[in-house]
Each structure stands twice: as C-alpha cells, then as structure tokens.
Write an enzyme that holds these catalytic residues in place. Structure first.
Site, PDB file in Angstrom:
ATOM      1  N   SER A 238      -2.824  -3.037   1.748  1.00  0.00           N
ATOM      2  CA  SER A 238      -2.837  -2.479   0.400  1.00  0.00           C
ATOM      3  C   SER A 238      -4.127  -1.683   0.147  1.00  0.00           C
ATOM      4  O   SER A 238      -4.479  -0.818   0.943  1.00  0.00           O
ATOM      5  CB  SER A 238      -2.642  -3.599  -0.628  1.00  0.00           C
ATOM      6  N   ASP A 333       8.679  -0.578  -0.607  1.00  0.00           N
ATOM      7  CA  ASP A 333       7.457  -0.930  -1.331  1.00  0.00           C
ATOM      8  C   ASP A 333       7.534  -0.351  -2.742  1.00  0.00           C
ATOM      9  O   ASP A 333       7.658   0.859  -2.923  1.00  0.00           O
ATOM     10  CB  ASP A 333       6.258  -0.346  -0.584  1.00  0.00           C
ATOM     11  N   HIS A 367       6.138  -4.715  -0.441  1.00  0.00           N
ATOM     12  CA  HIS A 367       4.705  -4.454  -0.271  1.00  0.00           C
ATOM     13  C   HIS A 367       3.973  -5.599   0.422  1.00  0.00           C
ATOM     14  O   HIS A 367       3.168  -5.378   1.316  1.00  0.00           O
ATOM     15  CB  HIS A 367       4.080  -4.208  -1.647  1.00  0.00           C
TER      16      HIS A 367
END
Length: 428
Positions: A238, A333, A367
């Site tokens: 991330s 995501d 994600h």
C-alpha cells in the site's frame, strides 16, 4: 460430544500460520449432513467465526481436501475455507495479531444439523479440535530494536547462516506489526520490521517520510552477524509501496524490492532525504469518496492523476534503481487503482530500456494481501485515511492470491538476494 466422531487436523494440529492443514472427520453416519465451524479471537478480543455444511460419504467420513461445502460461509471444495472465510460479528473489522509471540488459535468443531436436534438441543457438538497456528518458527530469535533512531523488531532464523536480509515496511497505521516479518524469518530470512510513528517514544503522528531513517535501518540490518546478502530486500504494501520504490531509487544497497498494491507516485506525505524535500506528495480528493450501504466508503478514484502534468514531480524515478522489482497488483482493489499504477511503473521502466522487474496481478483479489490463511478482510477502518473503506476482493480469489503471492515473494528474494555462501534452500 459423541465419543464416536473424530475431528483430525493433519499432519498435526500445531503448525505455522502460513501452512495449510488437512481437516478430516470420521465416525459419522453414512451420508450424514453436519455443520463445521471455526472460531478465533484476535489481539483486540474480537471473535471471528465461520461455518459450512458438509455431507459425509458412505463410510461416514468428510475430507475438506475432497468434499465440497454445500452452504455456509463458502461453497465448493476449499480445504482451508473455514479459516479464510471467518468474519467478525460486527462489520468492518480486520483480524489483527500484531505480536509474533501470540499464536493464531482456531477452534474447529463438528455439529449436528439443526433439523436433527428436536430432542437433543440445537446444533449439538459432535467433535472438536484446536489448530494452533504459530507466527514464529522454532529457533527464530525475536529482538526488539531501539538503536539510534530505529524502532522495530529484528527476527533471525536458527542456524549459522548466512541468510538473505529483508527490511519489512509495515510502518503506517501506527504501532508495530510483526506477523509478516516473523513468518518470513521462519522461512530463512533475517528480517527487520520497523515503525515510523505511533510506537514507543516516536511521534504520535507523521508529517513526512524521511529516507534517512530507512538508510539507517538498512545499515543496521546489513551489519547483523548472520546476514550474508550483499544488499537487502525491501517488502512493502500500500502506501509503503511508494516508500519502498523511493528507497530502491535513492538509497544504495537495495537488491530486491517487492511492491504490493503500491502507487507509482510518492503519496500523501512529502519525501525527504538529508533534510531536503526530494519528492512532493500526490494528494487526494476526499469529495470522490463514494459511500456505500454498508457504511464503508469506496476510495478507488480519490487520488489525483499521477500522470497529469502538474503531478509528474510526484512520480518516483524508479529507473534509477540498481536492484530488481516485483510489482504486485490486485485487480479488484477498491482502495486505489493498483493495477493502473503497476502498469505505469512497468511502462516507465520499459521506456527507459530497463528490464529489471517482473509483475504479477490477481483477478478477484482485494487490497489487503497478507500471508495466507488468515481471515479475509473486505472492509475496515483506514488508519491513514481516518474512515472505514472497502478493500475489495472476492473471498475465494483473494485467498488463492495470498497463497500464490507468499510463495512468489520468497522465491523472488531467494533469487535476487545474493549471499556469500550457498543460498538457503526454500522451505516452502
């Protein structure tokens, strides 16, 4: 419980967190329908659970590697479905085990179907077993680090080594998370996981990212006695993905970088090195947050366009990197458009005549890609964004992606982190 029904976990009930177990039931009536359940409690005291309906074969046996779930938290043949499909009773909660010394304890049980329980009580338990899933392997040392500016934990495998070294960037969200680092160390890597704020004597909030901190962390890691790799690997996820890209691009001694669902630009926070800002942040537009019926927001399109002329200064110059990259993107995501960012990174390197990368994308994955077999998280509080967001993903596809990626990460680091002695054999 029935003395005849047996629930077995093979090859053993105590295993590593990232290892599968075979779940088998014996002693049932021929073709008896039962409900199987799993239950676990995380570090915050939240209870996560799952259930699935199975039908025994003619011998009164069920094997989750062979038999399909007929209904429940998942359907079909899913040997580890009871674990990855566990959810909390309340919405938007992520299963958290941050301390590597705390095992992931899962209570598995077999119950009669409710319609059979008119006299004996609803869902009477027939058998149970406990799966203790360790986050740190035998002989792996855990050393809290408070040296210079560095705060974190160093994990070192047992044995003489030498071992490849990895810097694990789980730095955002406040606090320290050890799970990924301890598991990777249990597979034959010296791993330093560091934290940037909200821990020990560090600032409670973060206003900028300083590469000097990670430069110091790399030097600390490289001087460890058992480290044999000439350079280090960097593992990120991330927001820390763009931090890792910057580390690889601006700092020496980085041989291999894994960027999981990261952005091609430096995001949200300015980036500094030697007390000077080297990259401005790509910012976001909160008005593009999309509310959903669940109460969580979909934030996929909130970031400004990284390729727009006014934002090009935020792009990380990854063509400067001397080491190798593994770019990873989840195609479902919903936090941001990881696949588009990965494509932009690949295009940038190709434009500069570089082939020092490989990429992998996962259809149906969300994600939050983590080490495998933990409870899938569709939504939770975004510590950096300050609100609850959707992470995306279809549970079955996401779980499969985590299994594949975890092996891929280890293979990538073993291949590209050169040691002075014979490479450690993969223990996959």
């Amino acid at each position: 419980m029935s003395s005849q029904v047996r629930l077995r976990l093979l090859p053993r009930a105590r295993c590593m967190f990232d290892e599968p177990v075979q779940v088998k039931v014996a002693g049932l009536r021929a073709r008896q329908v039962v409900t199987m359940r799993a239950r676990s409690t995380d570090d915050k005291g939240l209870v996560f659970s799952s259930s699935a309906t199975y039908k025994a074969d003619g011998s009164g046996e069920i094997d989750l590697e062979r038999d399909p779930s007929l209904s429940g938290s998942y359907v079909g043949v899913e040997p580890m479905g009871l674990l990855w499909s566990m959810r909390a009773d309340t919405l938007h909660k992520r299963f958290q085990i941050k301390n590597s010394l705390n095992p992931h304890v899962v209570k598995l049980s077999v119950h009669r179907e409710e319609e059979e329980e008119e006299e004996e009580g609803e869902g009477r338990m027939l058998a149970e077993a406990t799966n203790e899933r360790l986050l740190i392997g035998d002989g792996v040392s855990r050393l809290p680090i408070k040296e210079g500016n560095i705060r974190g934990v160093l994990f070192t495998p047992s044995g003489r080594g030498p071992f490849p070294a990895v810097l694990d960037l789980y730095i955002l969200g406040g606090g320290l998370s050890e799970k990924r680092a301890s598991l990777l160390a249990s597979r034959g890597f010296v791993v330093l996981t560091v934290v940037a704020y909200g821990y020990d004597d560090m600032p409670k909030k973060i206003k900028g990212v300083h590469l000097d901190y990670f430069e110091e962390a790399i030097q600390l890691l490289k001087k460890q006695d058992k480290v044999g790799s000439k350079g280090v690997g960097v593992l990120s996820f991330s927001k820390t993905g763009d931090v890792a890209l910057s580390i690889a691009s601006y700092l020496p001694g980085v041989e291999a970088t894994v960027c999981i669902n990261g952005c091609c630009s430096n995001t949200v926070l300015p980036l500094y090195h030697n007390k000077s800002q080297i990259l401005p942040p790509l910012m976001l537009d909160i008005s593009k947050m999309v509310p959903t019926e669940s109460g969580a927001f979909m934030s996929k399109n909130v970031m400004h366009n990284s390729l727009a002329e006014e934002n090009k200064a935020t792009l990380v110059p990854i063509e400067q990197a001397k080491g190798r990259f593994l770019f990873v993107a989840s195609e479902d995501d919903l936090n941001w458009d990881s696949k588009a960012y990965m494509d932009q990174m690949v295009e940038r390197l190709q434009h500069h005549g570089k082939d020092n990368f490989e990429s992998v994308s996962y259809p149906g994955a969300g994600h939050y890609l983590e080490p495998p077999y933990g409870p899938y998280c569709p939504s939770s509080f975004h510590a950096f964004g300050g609100t609850t967001v959707l992470w995306g993903g279809e549970p079955r596809s996401h779980a499969a992606a985590e299994v594949h990626l975890w092996r891929k990460i280890q293979e990538f680091f073993r291949t590209h982190l050169s040691c002075d002695a014979i490479q450690i054999k993969a223990r996959l």
